[in-house]
Scaffold this active site. Sequence first.
Site, PDB file in Angstrom:
ATOM      1  CG  ASP A  63      -2.007   0.948   1.234  1.00  0.00           C
ATOM      2  OD1 ASP A  63      -1.811   2.090   0.780  1.00  0.00           O
ATOM      3  OD2 ASP A  63      -3.109   0.572   1.685  1.00  0.00           O
ATOM      4  CB  SER A  87      -9.086   5.061 -11.289  1.00  0.00           C
ATOM      5  OG  SER A  87      -9.548   3.786 -11.693  1.00  0.00           O
ATOM      6  CG  ASP A 127     -10.073  15.430 -18.193  1.00  0.00           C
ATOM      7  OD1 ASP A 127     -10.421  14.576 -17.340  1.00  0.00           O
ATOM      8  OD2 ASP A 127     -10.410  15.367 -19.385  1.00  0.00           O
ATOM      9  CD  GLU A 128     -13.336  12.413 -14.067  1.00  0.00           C
ATOM     10  OE1 GLU A 128     -13.930  12.453 -12.982  1.00  0.00           O
ATOM     11  OE2 GLU A 128     -13.333  11.433 -14.814  1.00  0.00           O
ATOM     12  CG  ASN A 183      -5.537   7.401 -20.534  1.00  0.00           C
ATOM     13  OD1 ASN A 183      -4.381   6.999 -20.518  1.00  0.00           O
ATOM     14  ND2 ASN A 183      -5.837   8.673 -20.302  1.00  0.00           N
ATOM     15  NE  ARG A 196     -21.682  -2.021 -17.385  1.00  0.00           N
ATOM     16  CZ  ARG A 196     -22.804  -1.456 -16.961  1.00  0.00           C
ATOM     17  NH1 ARG A 196     -22.924  -0.134 -16.945  1.00  0.00           N
ATOM     18  NH2 ARG A 196     -23.807  -2.202 -16.535  1.00  0.00           N
TER      19      ARG A 196
HETATM   20  P1  NAD Z   1      -6.823   1.670 -12.286  1.00  0.00           P
HETATM   21  O1  NAD Z   1      -7.957   1.703 -11.331  1.00  0.00           O
HETATM   22  O2  NAD Z   1      -6.916   0.818 -13.505  1.00  0.00           O
HETATM   23  O3  NAD Z   1      -5.489   1.210 -11.517  1.00  0.00           O
HETATM   24  C1  NAD Z   1      -5.153   1.681 -10.253  1.00  0.00           C
HETATM   25  C2  NAD Z   1      -3.989   0.834  -9.723  1.00  0.00           C
HETATM   26  O4  NAD Z   1      -3.592   1.374  -8.448  1.00  0.00           O
HETATM   27  C3  NAD Z   1      -4.342  -0.631  -9.495  1.00  0.00           C
HETATM   28  O5  NAD Z   1      -3.312  -1.466  -9.963  1.00  0.00           O
HETATM   29  C4  NAD Z   1      -4.472  -0.745  -7.982  1.00  0.00           C
HETATM   30  O6  NAD Z   1      -4.161  -2.044  -7.481  1.00  0.00           O
HETATM   31  C5  NAD Z   1      -3.469   0.299  -7.517  1.00  0.00           C
HETATM   32  N1  NAD Z   1      -3.774   0.816  -6.173  1.00  0.00           N
HETATM   33  C6  NAD Z   1      -4.968   1.285  -5.727  1.00  0.00           C
HETATM   34  N2  NAD Z   1      -4.859   1.669  -4.434  1.00  0.00           N
HETATM   35  C7  NAD Z   1      -3.568   1.462  -4.068  1.00  0.00           C
HETATM   36  C8  NAD Z   1      -2.843   1.683  -2.866  1.00  0.00           C
HETATM   37  N3  NAD Z   1      -3.426   2.208  -1.767  1.00  0.00           N
HETATM   38  N4  NAD Z   1      -1.519   1.374  -2.847  1.00  0.00           N
HETATM   39  C9  NAD Z   1      -0.912   0.848  -3.938  1.00  0.00           C
HETATM   40  N5  NAD Z   1      -1.557   0.610  -5.093  1.00  0.00           N
HETATM   41  C10 NAD Z   1      -2.869   0.914  -5.164  1.00  0.00           C
HETATM   42  O7  NAD Z   1      -6.540   3.184 -12.651  1.00  0.00           O
HETATM   43  P2  NAD Z   1      -6.139   3.843 -14.052  1.00  0.00           P
HETATM   44  O8  NAD Z   1      -7.350   4.070 -14.858  1.00  0.00           O
HETATM   45  O9  NAD Z   1      -5.000   3.100 -14.609  1.00  0.00           O
HETATM   46  O10 NAD Z   1      -5.626   5.277 -13.549  1.00  0.00           O
HETATM   47  C11 NAD Z   1      -4.278   5.454 -13.130  1.00  0.00           C
HETATM   48  C12 NAD Z   1      -4.062   6.911 -12.756  1.00  0.00           C
HETATM   49  O11 NAD Z   1      -4.323   7.741 -13.875  1.00  0.00           O
HETATM   50  C13 NAD Z   1      -4.979   7.403 -11.632  1.00  0.00           C
HETATM   51  O12 NAD Z   1      -4.223   8.249 -10.791  1.00  0.00           O
HETATM   52  C14 NAD Z   1      -6.050   8.183 -12.354  1.00  0.00           C
HETATM   53  O13 NAD Z   1      -6.587   9.187 -11.536  1.00  0.00           O
HETATM   54  C15 NAD Z   1      -5.276   8.750 -13.512  1.00  0.00           C
HETATM   55  N6  NAD Z   1      -6.061   9.049 -14.727  1.00  0.00           N
HETATM   56  C16 NAD Z   1      -6.850   8.084 -15.284  1.00  0.00           C
HETATM   57  C17 NAD Z   1      -7.532   8.358 -16.473  1.00  0.00           C
HETATM   58  C18 NAD Z   1      -8.377   7.298 -17.145  1.00  0.00           C
HETATM   59  O14 NAD Z   1      -8.968   7.572 -18.191  1.00  0.00           O
HETATM   60  N7  NAD Z   1      -8.483   6.085 -16.634  1.00  0.00           N
HETATM   61  C19 NAD Z   1      -7.416   9.619 -17.072  1.00  0.00           C
HETATM   62  C20 NAD Z   1      -6.607  10.593 -16.456  1.00  0.00           C
HETATM   63  C21 NAD Z   1      -5.926  10.285 -15.288  1.00  0.00           C
HETATM   64  O1  TDX Z   2     -21.795   1.810 -18.500  1.00  0.00           O
HETATM   65  C1  TDX Z   2     -21.506   2.998 -18.660  1.00  0.00           C
HETATM   66  N1  TDX Z   2     -22.313   3.780 -19.432  1.00  0.00           N
HETATM   67  C2  TDX Z   2     -22.052   5.104 -19.665  1.00  0.00           C
HETATM   68  O2  TDX Z   2     -22.818   5.776 -20.376  1.00  0.00           O
HETATM   69  C3  TDX Z   2     -20.329   3.584 -18.061  1.00  0.00           C
HETATM   70  C4  TDX Z   2     -19.415   2.747 -17.196  1.00  0.00           C
HETATM   71  C5  TDX Z   2     -20.065   4.910 -18.315  1.00  0.00           C
HETATM   72  N2  TDX Z   2     -20.907   5.659 -19.083  1.00  0.00           N
HETATM   73  C6  TDX Z   2     -20.551   7.073 -19.375  1.00  0.00           C
HETATM   74  C7  TDX Z   2     -20.150   7.920 -18.181  1.00  0.00           C
HETATM   75  C8  TDX Z   2     -19.140   8.872 -18.773  1.00  0.00           C
HETATM   76  O3  TDX Z   2     -19.802   9.983 -19.364  1.00  0.00           O
HETATM   77  O4  TDX Z   2     -19.367   7.014 -20.193  1.00  0.00           O
HETATM   78  C9  TDX Z   2     -18.459   8.071 -19.875  1.00  0.00           C
HETATM   79  C10 TDX Z   2     -17.130   7.487 -19.453  1.00  0.00           C
HETATM   80  O5  TDX Z   2     -17.318   6.848 -18.205  1.00  0.00           O
HETATM   81  P1  TDX Z   2     -16.102   6.165 -17.397  1.00  0.00           P
HETATM   82  O6  TDX Z   2     -15.429   5.156 -18.258  1.00  0.00           O
HETATM   83  O7  TDX Z   2     -16.618   5.743 -16.077  1.00  0.00           O
HETATM   84  O8  TDX Z   2     -15.066   7.380 -17.288  1.00  0.00           O
HETATM   85  P2  TDX Z   2     -15.145   8.846 -16.596  1.00  0.00           P
HETATM   86  O9  TDX Z   2     -16.145   8.880 -15.509  1.00  0.00           O
HETATM   87  O10 TDX Z   2     -15.256   9.832 -17.717  1.00  0.00           O
HETATM   88  O11 TDX Z   2     -13.688   8.914 -15.924  1.00  0.00           O
HETATM   89  C11 TDX Z   2     -12.516   8.385 -16.615  1.00  0.00           C
HETATM   90  O12 TDX Z   2     -11.754   9.430 -17.187  1.00  0.00           O
HETATM   91  C12 TDX Z   2     -11.094  10.320 -16.305  1.00  0.00           C
HETATM   92  C13 TDX Z   2     -11.647   7.575 -15.649  1.00  0.00           C
HETATM   93  O13 TDX Z   2     -12.417   6.527 -15.065  1.00  0.00           O
HETATM   94  C14 TDX Z   2     -11.053   8.472 -14.582  1.00  0.00           C
HETATM   95  O14 TDX Z   2     -10.173   7.712 -13.763  1.00  0.00           O
HETATM   96  C15 TDX Z   2     -10.268   9.580 -15.267  1.00  0.00           C
HETATM   97  O15 TDX Z   2      -9.801  10.481 -14.313  1.00  0.00           O
END
Ligand code: NAD
Ligand code: TDX
Length: 337
Positions: A63, A87, A127-128, A183, A196
């Site tokens: 952790d 996330s 960006d959120e 992403n 999903r």
């Molecule tokens: P994810 O949920 O897929 O992965 C998160 C990882 O962090 C997992 O491997 C989990 O096991 C680990 N983790 C969680 N809590 C922990 C802890 N307490 N100690 C150690 N490890 C821990 O997330 P992601 O989508 O890959 O996002 C990664 C980063 O990028 C995050 O900081 C998120 O805010 C940022 N981000 C994500 C997106 C997106 O579109 N997914 C966009 C912009 C920024």
């Molecule tokens: O089943 C769904 N149906 C739907 O309409 C899900 C899971 C989402 N949505 C919508 C919600 C959002 O407008 O799709 C869009 C994308 O949803 P998510 O994949 O949950 O992403 P979002 O909430 O936009 O956040 C993502 O981008 C910014 C990442 O999960 C964050 O970690 C990152 O910071």
Amino acid sequence: MPDTYKNIIVTGGCGFIGSNFVHYVVNNHPEVHVTVLDKLTYAGNEENIAGLPEDKVELVVGDICDKKLLDEIMPGHDAIVHYAAESHNDNSIVDPEPFLHTNVEGTYCLLEACKKYDVRYHHVSTDEVYGDLALDDPARFTEETPYNPSSPYSSTKAASDLLVRAWTRTYDLKTTISNCSNNYGPYQHIEKFIPRQITNIICGVKPKLYGDGLNVRDWIHTEDHSSAVWTILTKGKIGETYLIGADGEKNNIDVLHAILRGMGKDEDEFDWVKDRPGHDRRYAIDSAKLRRELGWKPQYTDFEGGLAKTIQWYRDNEAWWRPVKEATEAKYAKVGQ
Ligand code: NAD
Ligand code: TDX
């Protein structure tokens, strides 16, 4: 700033974006050794970094809030890239507590450890933190946009960004921050929108669209996010924030139509479901600073092409996601989504 680093820690390196970054570093910067620090929560999977050379990548399961563990692993590392987070917005609405623990307290623990061991710190954010924009607003987010987060997830990310700024100013910590847009790509957990819907279709279940489907996200391929983070880590100016985006604004219904078309389905083969509470309307990134000052640009700008490869990845890697599909959908069913 050095051109490279020898020993870096990547937190959250078994999650979606973190593991893609680990692959990126191994493939493009073979001189670097990566220590992955990951708690392996429901979102982390060792498989995401399986097969990478053992002399280049080491996994420490733990952790980021474990100060004793940080004391053990920080010495000898010259930089840390902090991806670990809770996330998912929908999870944060049901149970915010783990978001405070990992996103806020975890960032605090890492900043303190970097201060103690004089380690360069890069903070991966979203960006959120800027809240949302109206659909007809000509503006996009820039580094000057005021913070205005909407959800428990984005507010804890905003809090973590502010801790980084305070530690930089007060303790002269060598930090940079990046805020990236949505992403997509391989290894994304199937709770998220694109995977999903792909896995629903593979399972013979209709995709689920929230609200009116007009919410806009600014999509970037995760490989471009990785190259941007590496650029900022090695060339970024200490104390600065950089926005990462690839001009990929699309509304959810258009993305869903593209998935349905790409998988040989009719565009209307989906279910409308209940909207997300507090659902942000639109995100849009202006990444001019990163492009102008550090010379970065995205390579994966063909969204439909990137989506087709992503669909194929989920088809080819059913063993990776199938074991968690039922439980993921059961969570959504409980809240009517
Ligand atoms: P994810 O949920 O897929 O992965 C998160 C990882 O962090 C997992 O491997 C989990 O096991 C680990 N983790 C969680 N809590 C922990 C802890 N307490 N100690 C150690 N490890 C821990 O997330 P992601 O989508 O890959 O996002 C990664 C980063 O990028 C995050 O900081 C998120 O805010 C940022 N981000 C994500 C997106 C997106 O579109 N997914 C966009 C912009 C920024
Ligand atoms: O089943 C769904 N149906 C739907 O309409 C899900 C899971 C989402 N949505 C919508 C919600 C959002 O407008 O799709 C869009 C994308 O949803 P998510 O994949 O949950 O992403 P979002 O909430 O936009 O956040 C993502 O981008 C910014 C990442 O999960 C964050 O970690 C990152 O910071």
